[in-house]
Motif scaffolding. Sequence first.
Motif, PDB file in Angstrom:
ATOM      1  N   ILE A 200      -8.760  -4.863   3.949  1.00 37.67           N
ATOM      2  CA  ILE A 200      -7.725  -4.188   4.740  1.00 37.67           C
ATOM      3  C   ILE A 200      -6.539  -3.861   3.844  1.00 37.67           C
ATOM      4  N   VAL A 201      -6.078  -4.898   3.119  1.00 39.99           N
ATOM      5  CA  VAL A 201      -4.896  -4.692   2.282  1.00 39.99           C
ATOM      6  C   VAL A 201      -5.176  -3.647   1.207  1.00 39.99           C
ATOM      7  N   ALA A 202      -6.319  -3.772   0.543  1.00 39.82           N
ATOM      8  CA  ALA A 202      -6.626  -2.863  -0.560  1.00 39.82           C
ATOM      9  C   ALA A 202      -6.780  -1.432  -0.078  1.00 39.82           C
ATOM     10  N   GLU A 203      -7.424  -1.279   1.065  1.00 43.17           N
ATOM     11  CA  GLU A 203      -7.644   0.081   1.578  1.00 43.17           C
ATOM     12  C   GLU A 203      -6.362   0.705   2.112  1.00 43.17           C
ATOM     13  N   THR A 204      -5.493  -0.158   2.626  1.00 45.41           N
ATOM     14  CA  THR A 204      -4.243   0.368   3.169  1.00 45.41           C
ATOM     15  C   THR A 204      -3.342   0.861   2.034  1.00 45.41           C
ATOM     16  N   ILE A 205      -3.365   0.108   0.924  1.00 44.48           N
ATOM     17  CA  ILE A 205      -2.469   0.461  -0.170  1.00 44.48           C
ATOM     18  C   ILE A 205      -3.007   1.623  -0.994  1.00 44.48           C
ATOM     19  N   SER A 206      -4.254   1.578  -1.313  1.00 37.76           N
ATOM     20  CA  SER A 206      -4.761   2.624  -2.185  1.00 37.76           C
ATOM     21  C   SER A 206      -6.203   2.935  -1.868  1.00 37.76           C
ATOM     22  N   SER A 207      -6.433   4.119  -1.321  1.00 40.49           N
ATOM     23  CA  SER A 207      -7.809   4.475  -1.042  1.00 40.49           C
ATOM     24  C   SER A 207      -7.895   5.937  -0.640  1.00 40.49           C
ATOM     25  N   ASP A 208      -9.107   6.468  -0.643  1.00 38.67           N
ATOM     26  CA  ASP A 208      -9.265   7.805  -0.094  1.00 38.67           C
ATOM     27  C   ASP A 208     -10.360   7.832   0.957  1.00 38.67           C
ATOM     28  N   SER A 209     -10.780   6.666   1.380  1.00 37.87           N
ATOM     29  CA  SER A 209     -11.702   6.566   2.508  1.00 37.87           C
ATOM     30  C   SER A 209     -11.684   5.128   3.013  1.00 37.87           C
ATOM     31  N   GLY A 210     -12.375   4.872   4.109  1.00 34.62           N
ATOM     32  CA  GLY A 210     -12.441   3.530   4.665  1.00 34.62           C
ATOM     33  C   GLY A 210     -11.526   3.394   5.870  1.00 34.62           C
ATOM     34  N   ILE A 211     -11.719   2.300   6.577  1.00 38.78           N
ATOM     35  CA  ILE A 211     -10.963   2.100   7.821  1.00 38.78           C
ATOM     36  C   ILE A 211      -9.475   1.977   7.532  1.00 38.78           C
ATOM     37  N   GLY A 212      -9.147   1.256   6.480  1.00 40.89           N
ATOM     38  CA  GLY A 212      -7.736   1.079   6.119  1.00 40.89           C
ATOM     39  C   GLY A 212      -7.080   2.427   5.794  1.00 40.89           C
ATOM     40  N   TYR A 213      -7.816   3.247   5.089  1.00 42.60           N
ATOM     41  CA  TYR A 213      -7.306   4.580   4.754  1.00 42.60           C
ATOM     42  C   TYR A 213      -7.103   5.405   6.020  1.00 42.60           C
ATOM     43  N   MET A 214      -8.079   5.295   6.919  1.00 47.63           N
ATOM     44  CA  MET A 214      -8.005   6.024   8.186  1.00 47.63           C
ATOM     45  C   MET A 214      -6.719   5.657   8.925  1.00 47.63           C
ATOM     46  N   ALA A 215      -6.401   4.362   8.931  1.00 51.08           N
ATOM     47  CA  ALA A 215      -5.195   3.909   9.625  1.00 51.08           C
ATOM     48  C   ALA A 215      -3.941   4.442   8.935  1.00 51.08           C
ATOM     49  N   MET A 216      -3.880   4.359   7.619  1.00 50.12           N
ATOM     50  CA  MET A 216      -2.684   4.804   6.895  1.00 50.12           C
ATOM     51  C   MET A 216      -2.485   6.298   7.026  1.00 50.12           C
ATOM     52  N   ASN A 217      -3.586   7.007   6.956  1.00 54.02           N
ATOM     53  CA  ASN A 217      -3.549   8.448   7.106  1.00 54.02           C
ATOM     54  C   ASN A 217      -3.017   8.835   8.483  1.00 54.02           C
ATOM     55  N   ALA A 218      -3.504   8.128   9.499  1.00 50.37           N
ATOM     56  CA  ALA A 218      -3.098   8.412  10.881  1.00 50.37           C
ATOM     57  C   ALA A 218      -1.614   8.123  11.068  1.00 50.37           C
ATOM     58  N   ARG A 219      -1.112   7.118  10.346  1.00 51.97           N
ATOM     59  CA  ARG A 219       0.299   6.772  10.468  1.00 51.97           C
ATOM     60  C   ARG A 219       1.163   7.963  10.053  1.00 51.97           C
ATOM     61  N   GLU A 220       0.741   8.647   8.993  1.00 55.07           N
ATOM     62  CA  GLU A 220       1.537   9.774   8.501  1.00 55.07           C
ATOM     63  C   GLU A 220       1.617  10.885   9.536  1.00 55.07           C
ATOM     64  N   PHE A 221       0.556  11.034  10.334  1.00 49.07           N
ATOM     65  CA  PHE A 221       0.555  12.078  11.363  1.00 49.07           C
ATOM     66  C   PHE A 221       0.913  11.536  12.731  1.00 49.07           C
ATOM     67  N   MET A 222       1.414  10.268  12.742  1.00 45.88           N
ATOM     68  CA  MET A 222       1.819   9.626  13.986  1.00 45.88           C
ATOM     69  C   MET A 222       0.686   9.564  15.016  1.00 45.88           C
ATOM     70  N   GLN A 223      -0.560   9.386  14.534  1.00 47.26           N
ATOM     71  CA  GLN A 223      -1.686   9.275  15.468  1.00 47.26           C
ATOM     72  C   GLN A 223      -1.852   7.807  15.839  1.00 47.26           C
ATOM     73  N   MET A 224      -1.061   7.370  16.793  1.00 47.09           N
ATOM     74  CA  MET A 224      -1.067   5.973  17.194  1.00 47.09           C
ATOM     75  C   MET A 224      -2.451   5.506  17.644  1.00 47.09           C
TER      76      MET A 224
END
Lengths: 259, 268
Positions: A200-224
């Motif tokens: 979770i931590v690794a994908e949230t901080i640096s990634s271009d795919s994965g569940i963590g990336y999906m969450a971080m990406n959604a945050r930028e577009f405010m997709q709660m």
Amino acid sequence: MKLSNFRWRTKMDALLSWSLPAILVILWQIFSSMGWISTETLPAPVTVIRTAIHLARSGELIHHIDDSAVRALLGLAIGGSIGLVLGFLNGISRFAEKILDSTVQMLRNIPHLALIPLAIMWFGIGEESKLFLVALGVFFPIYLNTFHGIRSVDPGLLEMGKIFRLTKRALFWHIILPNALPSILIGFRYALGIMWLTLIVAETISSDSGIGYMAMNAREFMQMDVVVLSILLYALLGKLADLVAKALEKRCLRWRVNG
Amino acid sequence: MFQLNRKVSGTTLDIRGLKKQFDNRLILNNIDLLVQRGEFLAVVGRSGSGKSTLLRLIAGLEEPSGGVIMQEGKAISGLNDAARIMFQEPRLLPWRTVFANIALGIRDQNGRTEKTARILEQVGLAGYGKQWPGVLSGGQRQRVALARALASNPRLLLLDEPLGALDALTRIEMQRLIEKLWQEQRFTALLVTHDVEEAVILADRVIMLRDGKVGMDIRIPLPRPRQRNNPLFASLVGTILDQVMASTDRQKSQTLNLVTSKTDKASS
């Protein structure tokens, strides 16, 4: 009669353990529908489910889950097998323990997530950095518990093996390994928790795919709704891993009468 | 036809000047002892008198500090191949079934299954082969341990207080079982026990260890199966008990030493 009774009871137990999460979700839905929880704070469960179906249809969801799962399992396999082998080695050979154990103990005191910047500089944000972190994280619990399991063997049983002329190999398979197995499985279960946490931590901080990336990406577009979906996915995957570990324990430790 | 009730002849033992020292404590000091083929010998004595050490030396689990143990005219070195031990704890593998635990005692792959099944029946546990040791009672576990020890038809059976942890009724049952199997298989048996009655019920001869030496050596002339209400039985038990108790005062100081040195080890 007795058996069906028993089955009915296990079914009831399973139902009971799922009833609290179910009630919470229902309450959540009710509060959202009544407008007591604003959709900007928390989207309604129905919205989350709709998003999940939508993302599943587009193939995006499967793609992210797949990437995360591969990282998790591969990291677990690499770190776990190194931990297992080293645990056996140091558990059996006092010489190896003298050389290796204090170094391992030193490394253990470094929080492995502190190595994220280093991992990114070494491996970039590709697969290697995440595999490295997961492998490092799961290594320690498996190593420590394997080592401890091997060392905790009852000397009386070893002496018995000696009297019955067991070969070294037979001593390992009949006495040392089965004795260490409960401890190894505890280490495995621990490792599963650390595996998800690290990912979770690794994908949230640096990634271009994965569940963590999906969450971080959604945050930028405010997709709660996508953020909440990601969190729920982690919870479900964690629960799944735990179920697998439990099933493994049940299978391997059948001899534990009061287990 | 499989060899049913094969007669195994026991070994002879000729122990001369046996010494064993741990650190600075002399546990056994010049033990001389002859054991006949197929004899049932019981060794009694206070705790710390070296009974178990004697047994472990005969098994080859310890090296003597001096003297020699001759078995069939040959000195024992390393593990004693003719001997099997039964301990106070059954020492079964909890992760193996009863059957697999006993099969562990048989090295020869040929007829292992038949042998295991037969010995299980002999100890009265036919049908228990698939059970885990954890579900058995203490007495049943000791039966499995006995079966495992006897599965390979040893010529010398060493019993290190094997019934010490059992309740009185189970103990009597086990004593009868051991006697029966001894009569069938004719191995030589050495029983270490602190229960004088048990020694007199089972043994052809009872010796007592005192100050690291054989302090008493009594033949038990009672016919088998032995009755506890036989007056000679009672008087023999009385005589031996008196001897054991008489050795108490002299050993008190030594036992105290033992206790303190043990606590030292535990705390260090």
